[in-house]
Every structure is written in C-alpha cells, then in structure tokens.
Scaffold this active site. Structure first.
Site, mmCIF file in Angstrom:
data_model
loop_
_atom_site.group_PDB
_atom_site.id
_atom_site.type_symbol
_atom_site.label_atom_id
_atom_site.label_comp_id
_atom_site.label_asym_id
_atom_site.label_seq_id
_atom_site.Cartn_x
_atom_site.Cartn_y
_atom_site.Cartn_z
ATOM 1 N N HIS A 1 0.848 -1.252 -0.020
ATOM 2 C CA HIS A 1 -0.040 0.086 0.101
ATOM 3 C C HIS A 1 0.977 1.398 -0.164
ATOM 4 C CE1 HIS A 1 0.800 0.252 4.286
ATOM 5 N NE2 HIS A 1 0.574 -1.113 4.493
ATOM 6 N N GLY B 1 1.799 2.988 2.402
ATOM 7 C CA GLY B 1 2.900 3.022 3.494
ATOM 8 C C GLY B 1 4.170 2.574 2.726
ATOM 9 N N HIS B 2 4.165 1.314 2.132
ATOM 10 C CA HIS B 2 5.235 0.822 1.646
ATOM 11 C C HIS B 2 5.964 1.477 0.565
ATOM 12 C CE1 HIS B 2 2.780 -2.910 2.825
ATOM 13 N NE2 HIS B 2 3.983 -3.169 3.490
ATOM 14 N N ARG C 1 -3.329 -5.624 7.258
ATOM 15 C CA ARG C 1 -4.275 -6.260 7.936
ATOM 16 C C ARG C 1 -5.724 -5.403 7.953
ATOM 17 N NH1 ARG C 1 -0.515 -7.595 13.025
ATOM 18 N NH2 ARG C 1 1.048 -9.206 11.930
HETATM 19 P P1 AMP Z 1 5.358 -5.073 6.138
HETATM 20 O O1 AMP Z 1 5.402 -5.638 4.610
HETATM 21 O O2 AMP Z 1 3.964 -4.829 6.809
HETATM 22 O O3 AMP Z 1 6.227 -6.114 6.851
HETATM 23 O O4 AMP Z 1 5.993 -3.678 6.060
HETATM 24 C C1 AMP Z 1 7.117 -3.424 5.308
HETATM 25 C C2 AMP Z 1 7.773 -2.101 5.887
HETATM 26 O O5 AMP Z 1 6.535 -1.194 5.625
HETATM 27 C C3 AMP Z 1 7.939 -2.141 7.374
HETATM 28 O O6 AMP Z 1 9.201 -1.373 7.342
HETATM 29 C C4 AMP Z 1 6.858 -1.392 7.665
HETATM 30 O O7 AMP Z 1 6.889 -0.483 9.072
HETATM 31 C C5 AMP Z 1 6.498 -0.386 6.674
HETATM 32 N N1 AMP Z 1 5.229 -0.073 6.720
HETATM 33 C C6 AMP Z 1 4.086 -0.589 6.941
HETATM 34 N N2 AMP Z 1 2.699 0.144 7.035
HETATM 35 C C7 AMP Z 1 3.499 1.379 6.924
HETATM 36 C C8 AMP Z 1 2.504 2.628 7.126
HETATM 37 N N3 AMP Z 1 1.454 2.956 7.131
HETATM 38 N N4 AMP Z 1 3.420 3.913 7.033
HETATM 39 C C9 AMP Z 1 4.694 3.583 6.787
HETATM 40 N N5 AMP Z 1 5.284 2.643 6.589
HETATM 41 C C10 AMP Z 1 4.822 1.534 6.879
#
Ligand code: AMP
Length: 280
Positions: A34, A36-37, A187
């Site tokens: 999304h 955030g990534h 999630r």
């Molecule tokens: P994940 O794929 O959920 O393990 O997350 C991969 C990276 O994306 C990790 O460094 C997370 O902290 C970051 N991340 C996930 N959600 C967000 C968000 N809402 N804002 C910024 N970074 C995020």
C-alpha cells in the site's frame, strides 16, 4: 522496474550502480503493498538513490499459531505500487533462495525481546532480525528505509545492524494514515465495514493519551483509561497500551523528551498496532 529472484543477480545489479557512484536505498516488505510501503521507496528516490524493494514473506518470523498463508499475495498489484513509487529493482526470491536446505543459523537480539509485541509473539523479532541481517548483507545498500508504524521492529533492526556491523544506515519513515487516522496496514483488509468504523479509535486513543501525558496526567492511569475506552468501543482485546522511551523502549513513568505511546489491540480477525510521540 527490473525484477530479480536470485541473490547473485541482486548483488550484481547493486554492485554495478555503486561502481557508477550511485547510492542505493532498500525497502524490505512482505507484499500486500500500500502507500505506506510506497513511501519507503519514495524516501530512497527523494534521497537521490537507486531504490531496491524486496518482497519476501519470511517464515522465520511467524509463530506456530500464526497463519503465514493469511498474508495476501498479489504480485502484479504489488509490482504496480512499486513501479509507481519509482522503484528501480524488485528482489522477489523463492523461500529456498533465502533459506536453502541445511540452513542452520539464528540471530537473536536480546534487547527488546520481552516487551511490547515480543510478549505475544515469542521468537518473532529473532525471525525479523535473521531475515533483515540476510537482506542487508545481500543487498549491500547504503540506506534501509523502514516504517515507524513497526517501531519495535525498527529498533530491533537498528540494534542488529549496529551490533553486527552490517554497514547499512537504518532510517525510520513516518507512518502513513487514512484520513481518519487509521495507520495503513495490509491487515486492515481483514476488517468488516463495522470494524473499519471502530478501527481509527486506536490512533485516536493513542493521540489523546499522548496529549494527556504531555499535560501532566499520570502515565499509567492515562494508559489504563485508554485501554478501557478501546474495549468499550468494540476492540476484543488490548494486548498492551504503554508509554515508553522511544529508543530504549523502557517504561516511561515520568516521560521526558522522546517518549512514545505504543499499543497493540485485536479487532475482529485483525491485530492492529500503532504508536505516536508524546508532544513536547
Ligand atoms: P510489512 O510488509 O508489513 O512487513 O512492512 C514492510 C515495511 O513497510 C516495514 O518497514 C513497515 O514498517 C512499513 N510500513 C507498513 N505500514 C506502513 C505505514 N502505514 N506507513 C509507513 N510505513 C509502513
């Protein structure tokens, strides 16, 4: 955006860029991408770096009761998010590329191992530290961008990178949120429409608690009341809601500069986490 699946191809591409004098930024993810990534990839591009994203669902960080297959995999949609953010390279390895037969090494970061998310997810951060040690070694990036949403994870990886001389600077990036404050998370897709209405209360209670603490309210009382409010609002369970020092992650009964309020709470099928700074 080029896609590679072997460590050799990843290393060759990064070595080529660095040989040409370019800096390289890494954005590790587990897919289900999304904005955030995407913001992690953008941070690399804004720093003038080549941006390498990785997608790997790391079995080592999931406990026996946790369902790995619940991680939604949509490689085309993920590639589109990364491409739009400006990623130069996607490393998309098979599990055997990361954990070949006979793999036998563990990484354990002892600090932070008995607090916050580690309490309910034993071994989780050892799995994170292991895969991040490997990814940082494989990618040889100058900088690794990680989200502040997963604050404890950020501290664990910083500690491992420092202790093991991994040679990559770990940079925390701000949490991206929906307009109503809910932190973007893969999630969130598990929430029913009714739960989605309730979900922003997590951030709202954290923000209100941080304000109250900054105004001098007793920390434990403010945290306990916020927990009650969340359960009253419809959360099934609050795993923790605590004020801690941002770097040491020690409990902060009388917070000075740099304290944060952290929470994990279960809503329907989703376990949501978030954290905010205490102002001032
Ligand atoms: P994940 O794929 O959920 O393990 O997350 C991969 C990276 O994306 C990790 O460094 C997370 O902290 C970051 N991340 C996930 N959600 C967000 C968000 N809402 N804002 C910024 N970074 C995020």
């Amino acid at each position: 955006m080029e896609v590679v699946s072997t460590v050799a191809a990843l290393r060759a591409r990064v070595a080529g860029w660095r040989g040409d004098g370019a800096a390289v930024g890494l954005a590790p993810t587990m897919g289900g991408l999304h904005e955030g990534h995407a913001s992690l990839v953008r941070a690399a591009k804004e720093a003038g770096q080549r941006a390498v994203a990785t997608i790997f669902v790391n079995p080592a960080q999931f406990g026996p009761g946790e369902d790995l297959s619940a991680c939604p995999q949509a490689p085309d949609a993920d590639a589109a998010v990364l491409e739009a953010a400006g990623a130069d390279l996607l490393f998309l390895p098979d599990p055997a590329e990361i954990y070949p037969p006979g793999f036998a090494t563990r990484v354990a970061v002892e600090r932070f191992a008995d607090i916050l998310c580690a309490l309910n997810r034993p071994g989780h951060f050892d799995g994170v530290a292991l895969v991040m040690t490997k990814l940082l070694n494989m990618a040889q990036a100058d900088t690794c961008y990680m989200g502040e949403k997963d604050w404890q994870q950020l501290q664990v990886v910083r500690q491992a990178a420092r202790d093991l001389n991994l040679g990559t600077r770990i940079v925390g990036c701000p949490t991206l949120r929906e307009a109503d404050g809910l932190a973007l998370s893969t999630r969130n897709a598990c929430l029913t429409p009714a739960e989605r209405e309730v979900a922003p209360r997590l951030h709202a209670e954290l923000a209100a608690t941080a304000e109250r603490i900054a105004d001098g309210a007793p920390t434990e009382l403010a945290c306990a009341e916020a927990q009650e409010n969340l359960v009253f609002a419809g959360f099934a369970r609050v795993e923790y809601l605590e004020c801690r020092h941002a770097e040491t992650l020690r409990l902060a009964p009388s917070p000075g500069k740099g304290a944060r309020v952290f929470a994990a709470a279960v809503l329907g099928r989703a376990r949501l986490i978030d954290n905010v700074p205490v102002p001032g």
